[in-house]
Design an enzyme around this catalytic site. Structure first.
Site, mmCIF file in Angstrom:
data_model
loop_
_atom_site.group_PDB
_atom_site.id
_atom_site.type_symbol
_atom_site.label_atom_id
_atom_site.label_comp_id
_atom_site.label_asym_id
_atom_site.label_seq_id
_atom_site.Cartn_x
_atom_site.Cartn_y
_atom_site.Cartn_z
ATOM 1 N N THR A 163 0.834 -1.199 0.000
ATOM 2 C CA THR A 163 0.000 0.000 0.000
ATOM 3 C C THR A 163 0.864 1.242 0.000
ATOM 4 O O THR A 163 1.989 1.214 0.514
ATOM 5 C CB THR A 163 -0.948 0.028 1.223
ATOM 6 O OG1 THR A 163 -1.738 1.224 1.175
ATOM 7 C CG2 THR A 163 -0.210 -0.014 2.545
ATOM 8 N N PRO A 217 -0.012 4.990 4.613
ATOM 9 C CA PRO A 217 0.431 4.627 5.963
ATOM 10 C C PRO A 217 -0.723 4.531 6.970
ATOM 11 O O PRO A 217 -0.623 3.818 7.969
ATOM 12 C CB PRO A 217 1.387 5.759 6.357
ATOM 13 C CG PRO A 217 1.253 6.817 5.332
ATOM 14 C CD PRO A 217 0.524 6.282 4.150
ATOM 15 N N GLY A 218 -1.831 5.224 6.688
ATOM 16 C CA GLY A 218 -3.001 5.125 7.575
ATOM 17 C C GLY A 218 -3.553 3.714 7.615
ATOM 18 O O GLY A 218 -3.949 3.201 8.670
ATOM 19 N N ASP A 228 -8.298 -2.917 -0.907
ATOM 20 C CA ASP A 228 -8.935 -1.912 -1.766
ATOM 21 C C ASP A 228 -10.231 -1.483 -1.116
ATOM 22 O O ASP A 228 -11.079 -2.312 -0.776
ATOM 23 C CB ASP A 228 -9.182 -2.447 -3.173
ATOM 24 C CG ASP A 228 -9.459 -1.293 -4.120
ATOM 25 O OD1 ASP A 228 -8.671 -0.330 -4.146
ATOM 26 O OD2 ASP A 228 -10.485 -1.321 -4.830
ATOM 27 N N PHE A 256 -11.497 9.960 3.303
ATOM 28 C CA PHE A 256 -12.853 10.462 3.482
ATOM 29 C C PHE A 256 -13.321 10.438 4.940
ATOM 30 O O PHE A 256 -14.488 10.713 5.219
ATOM 31 C CB PHE A 256 -13.826 9.637 2.618
ATOM 32 C CG PHE A 256 -13.562 9.772 1.141
ATOM 33 C CD1 PHE A 256 -14.083 10.839 0.425
ATOM 34 C CD2 PHE A 256 -12.774 8.843 0.465
ATOM 35 C CE1 PHE A 256 -13.834 10.982 -0.936
ATOM 36 C CE2 PHE A 256 -12.513 8.976 -0.894
ATOM 37 C CZ PHE A 256 -13.048 10.045 -1.596
ATOM 38 N N ASP A 257 -12.436 10.117 5.870
ATOM 39 C CA ASP A 257 -12.838 10.012 7.289
ATOM 40 C C ASP A 257 -13.574 11.252 7.816
ATOM 41 O O ASP A 257 -14.541 11.109 8.563
ATOM 42 C CB ASP A 257 -11.621 9.706 8.178
ATOM 43 C CG ASP A 257 -11.201 8.244 8.100
ATOM 44 O OD1 ASP A 257 -11.990 7.422 7.612
ATOM 45 O OD2 ASP A 257 -10.071 7.937 8.529
HETATM 46 P P1 ITT Z 1 -3.356 2.029 -1.729
HETATM 47 O O1 ITT Z 1 -4.252 1.742 -2.944
HETATM 48 O O2 ITT Z 1 -1.938 2.297 -2.085
HETATM 49 O O3 ITT Z 1 -3.517 1.006 -0.644
HETATM 50 P P2 ITT Z 1 -5.165 4.284 -1.374
HETATM 51 O O4 ITT Z 1 -5.251 5.328 -0.314
HETATM 52 O O5 ITT Z 1 -5.190 4.740 -2.810
HETATM 53 O O6 ITT Z 1 -3.866 3.413 -1.057
HETATM 54 P P3 ITT Z 1 -7.635 2.785 -1.854
HETATM 55 O O7 ITT Z 1 -7.483 2.810 -3.341
HETATM 56 O O8 ITT Z 1 -8.089 1.527 -1.214
HETATM 57 O O9 ITT Z 1 -6.269 3.212 -1.128
HETATM 58 O O10 ITT Z 1 -8.579 3.915 -1.331
HETATM 59 C C1 ITT Z 1 -9.584 4.500 -2.104
HETATM 60 C C2 ITT Z 1 -9.873 5.855 -1.539
HETATM 61 O O11 ITT Z 1 -10.652 5.695 -0.353
HETATM 62 C C3 ITT Z 1 -8.659 6.700 -1.189
HETATM 63 O O12 ITT Z 1 -8.983 8.029 -1.535
HETATM 64 C C4 ITT Z 1 -8.534 6.530 0.321
HETATM 65 O O13 ITT Z 1 -7.998 7.678 0.935
HETATM 66 C C5 ITT Z 1 -9.991 6.319 0.722
HETATM 67 N N1 ITT Z 1 -10.093 5.437 1.877
HETATM 68 C C6 ITT Z 1 -9.770 4.127 1.926
HETATM 69 N N2 ITT Z 1 -9.978 3.641 3.163
HETATM 70 C C7 ITT Z 1 -10.435 4.682 3.901
HETATM 71 C C8 ITT Z 1 -10.778 4.852 5.231
HETATM 72 O O14 ITT Z 1 -10.693 3.849 6.092
HETATM 73 N N3 ITT Z 1 -11.172 6.055 5.638
HETATM 74 C C9 ITT Z 1 -11.242 7.094 4.786
HETATM 75 N N4 ITT Z 1 -10.935 7.036 3.506
HETATM 76 C C10 ITT Z 1 -10.508 5.837 3.064
#
Ligand code: ITT
Length: 216
Positions: A6, A9-10, A60, A173-174
């Protein structure tokens, strides 16, 4: 040790509460344009396992807004980068349904096949009579899209509402996602994990890793 593929880091901080230390591998796997999180995660896990030779997980996730028929869903990352989080909230009209869900699918791949294992179900739902839809939401796929490397999927979702941004913890989106009166950005990692989509998926993964003795 498990490798978490990934750039975020969150996600790693949330995963370590369930899995102990994981190695973050900042590998930009090709995010296929697919309509389901599972397809994207499975594809990424196969690609990352081929690149590292290690047991890997890919997560994802997406925000599914009811008023937008589930958009941005699998396109959430693109929408965060282009439209931005606050504007997603502002795109909702005052009369709109505020309902939304966060969903995640974690894909595990270590290059080996899997013994048949029971479907992982959210702890709090065990023993309940789930509808077919709900069972679907808790299903594990052991093979997806017919490719050669087996992948195991762990899903989690949480219902909530879209609100004006509040809070400065978490990521993505938290700030605009409220669950039981509190936004995810107002929760610390442990509080968010206790109710979140990712926490649910991670709990299933952690339990499966332990019972299948996969990493020993
Ligand atoms: P990786 O694909 O490298 O893991 P990413 O942040 O792009 O990192 P995703 O494609 O899974 O991860 O995330 C899709 C979007 O949803 C992205 O804008 C994230 O910031 C957001 N997202 C994912 N999980 C979230 C959470 O638990 N809380 C808030 N936003 C989240």
């Amino acid at each position: 040790m498990l490798t978490f593929v990934t750039t975020n880091p969150g996600k790693v901080a949330e995963a370590e509460e369930y899995l102990g230390a994981v190695e973050q591998f900042d590998f930009d796997y090709t995010e296929v344009q697919a309509d389901t999180l599972g397809e994207v995660a499975a594809h990424g896990a196969r690609q990352a396992h081929r690149a590292t030779g290690e047991p890997v997980i890919v997560d994802d996730a997406g925000l599914f807004v009811d008023a937008f028929d589930g958009f941005p869903g699998p396109y959430s990352s693109y929408v965060e980068d282009t439209v931005g989080v606050e504007r997603v909230w502002r795109m909702t009209e005052p009369e709109d349904d505020r309902g939304a869900a966060f969903k995640t699918v974690i894909a595990y791949c270590d290059g080996e096949g899997f013994e048949a294992t029971p479907e992982p179900v959210d702890r709090e739902r065990r023993g309940q009579d789930l509808s077919a839809d709900e069972r679907g939401a808790a299903t594990t796929d052991e093979q997806v899209d017919g490719e050669d490397l087996p992948v195991k999927l762990f899903e989690g979702s949480v219902p909530g509402e879209i609100v004006a941004p509040r809070g400065d913890q978490g990521f993505g989106f938290d700030p605009i996602f409220e669950h039981d009166g509190t936004t995810f950005a107002e929760m610390d990692t442990a509080e968010k994990n206790a109710v979140s989509h990712r926490g649910r998926a991670l709990a299933k993964l952690a339990e499966w890793l332990e019972t299948s003795e996969r990493l020993e």
